[in-house]
Design a protein around this motif. Structure first.
Motif, PDB file in Angstrom:
ATOM      1  N   ALA A   1       0.835  -1.214   0.000  1.00 20.21           N
ATOM      2  CA  ALA A   1       0.000   0.000   0.000  1.00 20.21           C
ATOM      3  C   ALA A   1       0.864   1.255   0.000  1.00 20.21           C
ATOM      4  CB  ALA A   1      -0.932  -0.017   1.212  1.00 20.21           C
ATOM      5  N   ALA A   2       1.989   1.201   0.710  1.00 28.47           N
ATOM      6  CA  ALA A   2       2.870   2.372   0.805  1.00 28.47           C
ATOM      7  C   ALA A   2       3.493   2.721  -0.548  1.00 28.47           C
ATOM      8  CB  ALA A   2       3.961   2.121   1.842  1.00 28.47           C
ATOM      9  N   VAL A   3       3.928   1.706  -1.309  1.00 25.94           N
ATOM     10  CA  VAL A   3       4.539   2.016  -2.610  1.00 25.94           C
ATOM     11  C   VAL A   3       3.478   2.503  -3.601  1.00 25.94           C
ATOM     12  CG1 VAL A   3       6.511   0.466  -2.310  1.00 25.94           C
ATOM     13  CG2 VAL A   3       4.456  -0.395  -3.442  1.00 25.94           C
ATOM     14  N   ILE A   4       2.240   2.024  -3.437  1.00 30.96           N
ATOM     15  CA  ILE A   4       1.152   2.541  -4.276  1.00 30.96           C
ATOM     16  C   ILE A   4       0.926   4.019  -3.976  1.00 30.96           C
ATOM     17  CG2 ILE A   4      -1.341   2.411  -4.708  1.00 30.96           C
ATOM     18  CD1 ILE A   4      -1.113  -0.626  -4.188  1.00 30.96           C
ATOM     19  N   GLU A   5       0.932   4.363  -2.696  1.00 33.47           N
ATOM     20  CA  GLU A   5       0.762   5.764  -2.299  1.00 33.47           C
ATOM     21  C   GLU A   5       1.904   6.628  -2.830  1.00 33.47           C
ATOM     22  OE1 GLU A   5      -0.967   9.119  -0.757  1.00 33.47           O
ATOM     23  OE2 GLU A   5      -1.811   7.103  -1.052  1.00 33.47           O
ATOM     24  N   GLU A   6       3.122   6.096  -2.823  1.00 34.46           N
ATOM     25  CA  GLU A   6       4.271   6.836  -3.360  1.00 34.46           C
ATOM     26  C   GLU A   6       4.095   7.085  -4.859  1.00 34.46           C
ATOM     27  OE1 GLU A   6       7.814   4.677  -2.345  1.00 34.46           O
ATOM     28  OE2 GLU A   6       7.402   4.808  -0.193  1.00 34.46           O
ATOM     29  N   LYS A   7       3.597   6.084  -5.583  1.00 33.14           N
ATOM     30  CA  LYS A   7       3.352   6.261  -7.014  1.00 33.14           C
ATOM     31  C   LYS A   7       2.253   7.299  -7.256  1.00 33.14           C
ATOM     32  CE  LYS A   7       3.911   2.947  -9.986  1.00 33.14           C
ATOM     33  NZ  LYS A   7       3.905   1.709 -10.807  1.00 33.14           N
ATOM     34  N   ARG A   8       1.251   7.274  -6.387  1.00 38.45           N
ATOM     35  CA  ARG A   8       0.156   8.227  -6.506  1.00 38.45           C
ATOM     36  C   ARG A   8       0.672   9.655  -6.309  1.00 38.45           C
ATOM     37  NH1 ARG A   8      -3.436   6.081  -2.772  1.00 38.45           N
ATOM     38  NH2 ARG A   8      -4.162   4.690  -4.431  1.00 38.45           N
ATOM     39  N   LEU A   9       1.482   9.865  -5.276  1.00 35.15           N
ATOM     40  CA  LEU A   9       2.046  11.187  -5.005  1.00 35.15           C
ATOM     41  C   LEU A   9       2.968  11.630  -6.125  1.00 35.15           C
ATOM     42  CD1 LEU A   9       2.825  10.917  -1.179  1.00 35.15           C
ATOM     43  CD2 LEU A   9       1.128  12.407  -2.268  1.00 35.15           C
ATOM     44  N   SER A  10       3.748  10.692  -6.646  1.00 36.19           N
ATOM     45  CA  SER A  10       4.675  11.012  -7.733  1.00 36.19           C
ATOM     46  C   SER A  10       3.913  11.469  -8.965  1.00 36.19           C
ATOM     47  CB  SER A  10       5.532   9.786  -8.058  1.00 36.19           C
ATOM     48  OG  SER A  10       6.395  10.055  -9.137  1.00 36.19           O
ATOM     49  N   ARG A  11       2.831  10.760  -9.298  1.00 38.55           N
ATOM     50  CA  ARG A  11       2.018  11.159 -10.444  1.00 38.55           C
ATOM     51  C   ARG A  11       1.389  12.536 -10.221  1.00 38.55           C
ATOM     52  NH1 ARG A  11      -2.508   8.290 -11.252  1.00 38.55           N
ATOM     53  NH2 ARG A  11      -2.686   9.085 -13.375  1.00 38.55           N
ATOM     54  N   PHE A  12       0.929  12.781  -8.996  1.00 43.37           N
ATOM     55  CA  PHE A  12       0.317  14.075  -8.669  1.00 43.37           C
ATOM     56  C   PHE A  12       1.336  15.202  -8.788  1.00 43.37           C
ATOM     57  CE2 PHE A  12      -0.973  17.282  -5.459  1.00 43.37           C
ATOM     58  CZ  PHE A  12      -2.178  17.676  -6.044  1.00 43.37           C
ATOM     59  N   ASN A  13       2.546  14.968  -8.260  1.00 42.65           N
ATOM     60  CA  ASN A  13       3.604  15.987  -8.339  1.00 42.65           C
ATOM     61  C   ASN A  13       4.012  16.259  -9.778  1.00 42.65           C
ATOM     62  OD1 ASN A  13       3.684  16.403  -5.571  1.00 42.65           O
ATOM     63  ND2 ASN A  13       5.234  14.793  -5.248  1.00 42.65           N
ATOM     64  N   ASN A  14       4.095  15.204 -10.572  1.00 42.91           N
ATOM     65  CA  ASN A  14       4.433  15.375 -11.988  1.00 42.91           C
ATOM     66  C   ASN A  14       3.368  16.201 -12.707  1.00 42.91           C
ATOM     67  OD1 ASN A  14       6.785  13.910 -11.769  1.00 42.91           O
ATOM     68  ND2 ASN A  14       5.837  11.977 -12.414  1.00 42.91           N
ATOM     69  N   PHE A  15       2.116  15.973 -12.330  1.00 41.47           N
ATOM     70  CA  PHE A  15       1.018  16.723 -12.920  1.00 41.47           C
ATOM     71  C   PHE A  15       1.131  18.203 -12.564  1.00 41.47           C
ATOM     72  CE2 PHE A  15      -3.283  18.507 -12.397  1.00 41.47           C
ATOM     73  CZ  PHE A  15      -3.759  18.385 -13.689  1.00 41.47           C
ATOM     74  N   LEU A  16       1.428  18.492 -11.279  1.00 43.62           N
ATOM     75  CA  LEU A  16       1.577  19.884 -10.844  1.00 43.62           C
ATOM     76  C   LEU A  16       2.741  20.562 -11.544  1.00 43.62           C
ATOM     77  CD1 LEU A  16       0.969  19.643  -6.982  1.00 43.62           C
ATOM     78  CD2 LEU A  16      -0.605  20.488  -8.738  1.00 43.62           C
ATOM     79  N   ASN A  17       3.861  19.831 -11.681  1.00 46.59           N
ATOM     80  CA  ASN A  17       5.048  20.411 -12.318  1.00 46.59           C
ATOM     81  C   ASN A  17       4.800  20.737 -13.782  1.00 46.59           C
ATOM     82  OD1 ASN A  17       6.512  20.288  -9.961  1.00 46.59           O
ATOM     83  ND2 ASN A  17       7.344  18.246 -10.398  1.00 46.59           N
ATOM     84  N   LYS A  18       3.968  19.918 -14.443  1.00 49.14           N
ATOM     85  CA  LYS A  18       3.643  20.195 -15.844  1.00 49.14           C
ATOM     86  C   LYS A  18       2.879  21.502 -15.980  1.00 49.14           C
ATOM     87  CE  LYS A  18       3.577  15.503 -17.681  1.00 49.14           C
ATOM     88  NZ  LYS A  18       2.721  14.412 -18.222  1.00 49.14           N
ATOM     89  N   ASP A  19       2.007  21.749 -14.991  1.00 48.47           N
ATOM     90  CA  ASP A  19       1.233  22.986 -15.014  1.00 48.47           C
ATOM     91  C   ASP A  19       2.113  24.187 -14.655  1.00 48.47           C
ATOM     92  OD1 ASP A  19      -0.915  21.518 -15.710  1.00 48.47           O
ATOM     93  OD2 ASP A  19      -1.873  21.538 -13.737  1.00 48.47           O
TER      94      ASP A  19
END
Length: 563
Positions: free
Chosen positions: A545-563
């Motif tokens: 569950a923890a590595v899934i959460e890390e992937k989720r945060l990473s995707r979210f951060n990548n999305f913010l950085n694109k904006d």
């Protein structure tokens, strides 16, 4: 583009997953997603973690330990979370047994019972073993000690001769983890140049970090400048198990075992279960005695005993055969001195000379094979294969890997007793590594060794600090995390949780270099290995569950950085 085509087109290919593995991964990730839902672990399709399960070396201890661990992973509902299953040495013996059965993970209890029944059963007969050795001897250009080890040692543990090939398993395991068998390149290990980590799967074989691969059915065929010159039949699963699992002890122990194992029977072996089909020339007795003296000479040298008597006996026998003085190197005066290095060099050269002399005299297969084996023993030749990178011109391949026509592949336990570098390929994008450690000695050696090597090679890996840990009394579950690196779960086989205060007693009971385990030992080892999974089911779920959460945060951060 298929890699074997790239090689025949004289083009170097960069690291990537071949199409078959890509298709497998895509399908398996769907299975993982459905499994996570059953476990009530929230996960979207894009956040499915890539999880690799590693089995270390450790002879039959590793074979049985991995089986016991997988059975409990299945009972815990976690087995279908695993994307890759990679093994070294004894763990590959378990893998080879499992992957005989298509989609084994869907019927693991039945497959497990069948494997254990075989392990408790009779050994392969001497007649069958000799027939197999004869097939190996005549069936390939390059014969080595790995062929002998397969027939004489591996069969005594796995209790079968598995003549299927790895490529026969293609498309038979869509519901199982993707299997990766690992060895190392001996020349790369010795020179510290190039890429020593070598992997073999049903589709391709090659150097994990270099990214140079060949179709598994062509691994061992003769290549020049990227084009196949001469085809060699694909090796079978018995040979693969010997290739992966050929270091059960230190070199002296192996040599003593092998010299004892390779004593060929006399030519009148009809009394011993495997008669020769060849006519027996009158000189065969002298040849046989000379060969036996060579074997005993080497055993005596390893035991630190005087070898001069064998030297004289061999010369007398060969002189009688030739009707005069045989062309052997002169006796070495320093044999009587304390120069052990010079004595070893003399015995090696003398052994090779005697074998070459005998080779010109006799062609009975069993003695002829014995002569070849003695030469391999003297030169310590294991896992010799034609080099599919021979004389390739692309300088992206290290020169060490391009120069020689042959390469020697050996047990990865001699360098790294866990297959980290097969799953650390960047293109496999592993999020979580579950390391099952069945090693002897230091229970942290594999994970600290991997961390140190990764630091040198600049491969993402978490920091591993075990200074405060008691190596004699390890715990049963360790988690190592780092930035932008896979999470590593490390599970020592014998620990204070499943063994209490008797960790050392368990280690002594299940030594790497000992005879096949009894039925009771197998049952006890299955149970103790399984406890490492059943006792930590919730912790494993938490880390997934923890590595899934890390992937989720990473995707979210990548999305913010694109904006």
């Amino acid at each position: 583009t298929d890699l074997s085509v790239c090689l025949s087109d004289k083009r170097r290919i960069k690291p990537f997953l071949n199409r078959s593995e890509q298709e497998f991964v895509a399908s398996r990730r769907n299975t993982v997603l459905q499994t996570l839902k059953k476990l009530k672990i929230q996960c979207s399709r894009k956040e499915v973690p890539n999880i690799a399960l590693l089995g270390s070396g450790g002879g039959q201890r590793a074979m049985v330990g991995l089986l016991g661990s997988l059975v409990q992973l299945d009972k815990a509902g976690l087995l279908d979370c695993i994307l890759y299953l990679s093994g070294v040495s004894g763990s590959t013996w378990c893998m080879a047994s499992l992957y005989q059965e298509p989609d084994w993970s869907t019927k693991l209890e039945t497959v497990k019972d069948r494997i254990i029944k075989r392990l408790k059963g009779p050994e392969v007969s001497l007649t069958d073993a000799m027939a197999k050795l004869k097939k190996y001897y005549y069936g390939k250009d390059l014969f080595s000690l790995t062929d002998v080890w397969a027939v004489m040692v591996v069969t005594s543990y796995v209790k079968e001769i598995d003549e299927h090939t790895l490529t026969e398993q293609r498309n038979q395991h869509k519901k199982d983890p993707f299997p990766i068998y690992t060895v190392i390149d001996k020349q790369c290990k010795q020179s510290s140049d190039g890429d020593p980590w070598f992997e073999i799967n049903p589709y391709e074989a090659g150097y994990s970090l270099t990214g140079a691969f060949v179709d598994t059915c062509d691994f061992g065929s003769q290549f020049h400048e990227g084009s196949k010159k001469k085809h060699q039949d694909e090796f079978d699963m018995l040979y693969l198990q010997a290739l992966c699992g050929s270091t059960l002890a230190d070199e002296v122990d192996i040599k003593k075992t092998m010299w004892q194992k390779i004593k060929p029977c006399p030519p009148d072996s009809d009394k011993r279960g495997f008669p020769s089909d060849d006519p027996i020339p009158p000189s065969v007795d002298e040849c046989y005695r000379a060969l036996m003296d060579v074997v005993d000479m080497n055993i005596s040298a390893l035991n630190g005993e005087d070898t001069s008597g064998f030297d004289e006996s061999i010369r007398t026998n060969l002189n009688d055969l030739s009707g005069g003085k045989s062309q052997l190197i002169d006796p070495m005066k320093t044999l009587e001195t304390a120069d052990k290095g010079a004595e070893k060099r003399y015995i090696k050269r003398f052994t090779i000379d005697v074998c070459e002399d005998l080779s010109s005299r006799i062609k009975i297969w069993l003695i002829d094979a014995g002569i070849s084996i003695c030469k391999c023993m003297a030169q310590w030749i294991w896992g010799r294969k034609y080099n599919f990178l021979h004389n390739m011109t692309d300088e992206a391949v290290h020169s060490t890997l391009r120069q020689s026509e042959t390469r020697d592949y050996i047990d990865a336990g001699l360098l790294q007793n866990s297959p980290y570098f097969s799953v650390l390929r960047e293109e496999r994008d592993i999020d979580l590594i579950i390391s099952l450690d069945f090693s002897d000695g230091d229970p942290f050696m594999t994970v600290t060794g991997a961390a140190n090597t990764c630091k040198t090679l600049k491969i993402p890996f978490p920091e591993v600090n075990t200074i405060s840990e008691n190596k004699m009394k390890p715990k049963d579950f360790y988690v190592f995390k780092g930035q932008n690196s896979p999470t590593v779960i490390h599970i020592p086989l014998f620990n204070v949780v499943n063994c209490g205060d008797k960790v050392e007693d368990w280690r002594k009971k299940y030594r790497t270099f000992q005879g096949p385990y009894s039925a009771e030992m197998i049952a006890d080892l299955m149970e103790v290995a399984g406890k490492n999974i059943s006792n930590n089911r919730e912790k494993l779920k938490e880390q997934i569950a923890a590595v899934i959460e890390e992937k989720r945060l990473s995707r979210f951060n990548n999305f913010l950085n694109k904006d």
